[in-house]
Design a protein around this motif. Sequence first.
Motif, mmCIF file in Angstrom:
data_model
loop_
_atom_site.group_PDB
_atom_site.id
_atom_site.type_symbol
_atom_site.label_atom_id
_atom_site.label_comp_id
_atom_site.label_asym_id
_atom_site.label_seq_id
_atom_site.Cartn_x
_atom_site.Cartn_y
_atom_site.Cartn_z
ATOM 1 N N ARG A 11 0.833 -1.200 0.000
ATOM 2 C CA ARG A 11 0.000 0.000 0.000
ATOM 3 C C ARG A 11 0.871 1.256 0.000
ATOM 4 N NH1 ARG A 11 -5.349 -0.573 -0.563
ATOM 5 N NH2 ARG A 11 -5.472 1.345 0.575
ATOM 6 N N PRO A 12 0.434 2.325 -0.682
ATOM 7 C CA PRO A 12 1.170 3.589 -0.631
ATOM 8 C C PRO A 12 1.198 4.136 0.803
ATOM 9 C CG PRO A 12 -0.604 3.680 -2.269
ATOM 10 C CD PRO A 12 -0.744 2.390 -1.521
ATOM 11 N N GLU A 13 2.265 4.763 1.143
ATOM 12 C CA GLU A 13 2.467 5.373 2.468
ATOM 13 C C GLU A 13 2.324 4.379 3.617
ATOM 14 O OE1 GLU A 13 -0.276 7.209 0.755
ATOM 15 O OE2 GLU A 13 1.156 8.423 -0.343
ATOM 16 N N GLN A 14 2.560 3.119 3.360
ATOM 17 C CA GLN A 14 2.452 2.098 4.404
ATOM 18 C C GLN A 14 3.401 2.401 5.563
ATOM 19 O OE1 GLN A 14 2.677 -2.046 3.215
ATOM 20 N NE2 GLN A 14 4.247 -2.344 4.754
ATOM 21 N N LEU A 15 4.635 2.765 5.253
ATOM 22 C CA LEU A 15 5.607 3.045 6.310
ATOM 23 C C LEU A 15 5.172 4.242 7.156
ATOM 24 C CD1 LEU A 15 8.278 2.354 7.655
ATOM 25 C CD2 LEU A 15 9.417 3.773 5.946
ATOM 26 N N ASP A 16 4.623 5.254 6.527
ATOM 27 C CA ASP A 16 4.143 6.424 7.278
ATOM 28 C C ASP A 16 3.003 6.052 8.223
ATOM 29 O OD1 ASP A 16 5.990 8.069 6.049
ATOM 30 O OD2 ASP A 16 4.600 8.670 4.470
ATOM 31 N N ARG A 17 2.108 5.188 7.790
ATOM 32 C CA ARG A 17 1.009 4.751 8.664
ATOM 33 C C ARG A 17 1.542 3.937 9.833
ATOM 34 N NH1 ARG A 17 -1.435 3.717 3.761
ATOM 35 N NH2 ARG A 17 -1.291 1.471 4.037
ATOM 36 N N CYS A 18 2.518 3.094 9.571
ATOM 37 C CA CYS A 18 3.129 2.320 10.658
ATOM 38 C C CYS A 18 3.819 3.245 11.654
ATOM 39 C CB CYS A 18 4.127 1.314 10.096
ATOM 40 S SG CYS A 18 3.358 -0.078 9.250
ATOM 41 N N ARG A 19 4.486 4.270 11.149
ATOM 42 C CA ARG A 19 5.126 5.244 12.053
ATOM 43 C C ARG A 19 4.078 5.929 12.933
ATOM 44 N NH1 ARG A 19 8.548 7.104 7.380
ATOM 45 N NH2 ARG A 19 10.587 6.191 7.777
ATOM 46 N N LEU A 20 2.971 6.317 12.344
ATOM 47 C CA LEU A 20 1.914 6.978 13.110
ATOM 48 C C LEU A 20 1.370 6.059 14.201
ATOM 49 C CD1 LEU A 20 0.146 9.455 13.489
ATOM 50 C CD2 LEU A 20 -1.421 8.493 11.808
ATOM 51 N N SER A 59 14.446 4.562 13.794
ATOM 52 C CA SER A 59 13.572 3.662 14.552
ATOM 53 C C SER A 59 13.677 2.249 13.990
ATOM 54 C CB SER A 59 12.120 4.130 14.470
ATOM 55 O OG SER A 59 11.616 3.903 13.166
ATOM 56 N N HIS A 60 13.058 1.308 14.692
ATOM 57 C CA HIS A 60 13.024 -0.070 14.197
ATOM 58 C C HIS A 60 12.355 -0.138 12.829
ATOM 59 C CE1 HIS A 60 9.110 0.467 16.095
ATOM 60 N NE2 HIS A 60 8.671 -0.599 15.456
ATOM 61 N N LEU A 61 11.377 0.733 12.592
ATOM 62 C CA LEU A 61 10.705 0.747 11.288
ATOM 63 C C LEU A 61 11.636 1.258 10.194
ATOM 64 C CD1 LEU A 61 7.250 2.157 12.418
ATOM 65 C CD2 LEU A 61 7.796 -0.210 11.793
ATOM 66 N N ASP A 62 12.417 2.291 10.507
ATOM 67 C CA ASP A 62 13.362 2.826 9.522
ATOM 68 C C ASP A 62 14.446 1.804 9.192
ATOM 69 O OD1 ASP A 62 12.304 5.562 9.211
ATOM 70 O OD2 ASP A 62 12.858 5.752 11.310
ATOM 71 N N ARG A 63 14.953 1.127 10.222
ATOM 72 C CA ARG A 63 15.986 0.114 9.993
ATOM 73 C C ARG A 63 15.434 -1.043 9.165
ATOM 74 N NH1 ARG A 63 16.931 1.571 15.350
ATOM 75 N NH2 ARG A 63 15.927 -0.320 16.119
ATOM 76 N N MET A 64 14.201 -1.463 9.463
ATOM 77 C CA MET A 64 13.573 -2.541 8.702
ATOM 78 C C MET A 64 13.375 -2.114 7.242
ATOM 79 S SD MET A 64 9.993 -4.519 9.448
ATOM 80 C CE MET A 64 9.003 -3.075 9.170
ATOM 81 N N ASP A 65 12.964 -0.864 7.040
ATOM 82 C CA ASP A 65 12.743 -0.364 5.689
ATOM 83 C C ASP A 65 14.058 -0.335 4.905
ATOM 84 O OD1 ASP A 65 11.068 0.796 3.618
ATOM 85 O OD2 ASP A 65 12.112 2.685 4.053
ATOM 86 N N ARG A 66 15.143 0.053 5.568
ATOM 87 C CA ARG A 66 16.438 0.083 4.875
ATOM 88 C C ARG A 66 16.867 -1.326 4.468
ATOM 89 N NH1 ARG A 66 17.491 4.380 8.623
ATOM 90 N NH2 ARG A 66 18.453 2.960 10.117
ATOM 91 N N VAL A 67 16.639 -2.297 5.336
ATOM 92 C CA VAL A 67 17.006 -3.681 5.017
ATOM 93 C C VAL A 67 16.142 -4.200 3.881
ATOM 94 C CG1 VAL A 67 16.989 -6.044 5.915
ATOM 95 C CG2 VAL A 67 17.905 -4.191 7.308
ATOM 96 N N GLN A 68 14.848 -3.916 3.932
ATOM 97 C CA GLN A 68 13.924 -4.394 2.894
ATOM 98 C C GLN A 68 14.233 -3.737 1.559
ATOM 99 O OE1 GLN A 68 10.395 -5.891 3.346
ATOM 100 N NE2 GLN A 68 10.984 -6.740 5.305
#
Length: 72
Positions: A11-20, A59-68
């Motif tokens: 989904r678009p902006e999925q990472l932003d929604r997870c951050r929120l 954050s853990h989300l940013d690190r996961m996004d970089r790995v993915q």
Amino acid sequence: MAEDYPELFSRPEQLDRCRLFAIAWDVAELIAFPPHAGAASLDARHPHRRLLSMLAGDSHLDRMDRVQGAPA
């Protein structure tokens, strides 16, 4: 889970929604259990430290996004 339900993870902006959601969770936890020490003495898993990491873009989300997003 992403392999079984790819539509949930594309989904678009999925990472932003997870951050929120993560920020909302941390704020609720901070309200319920405010820290009694400075940020430097808190465990990395404490919601105050998690919020600081989120704001710093590490954050853990940013690190996961970089790995993915890393090339295979």
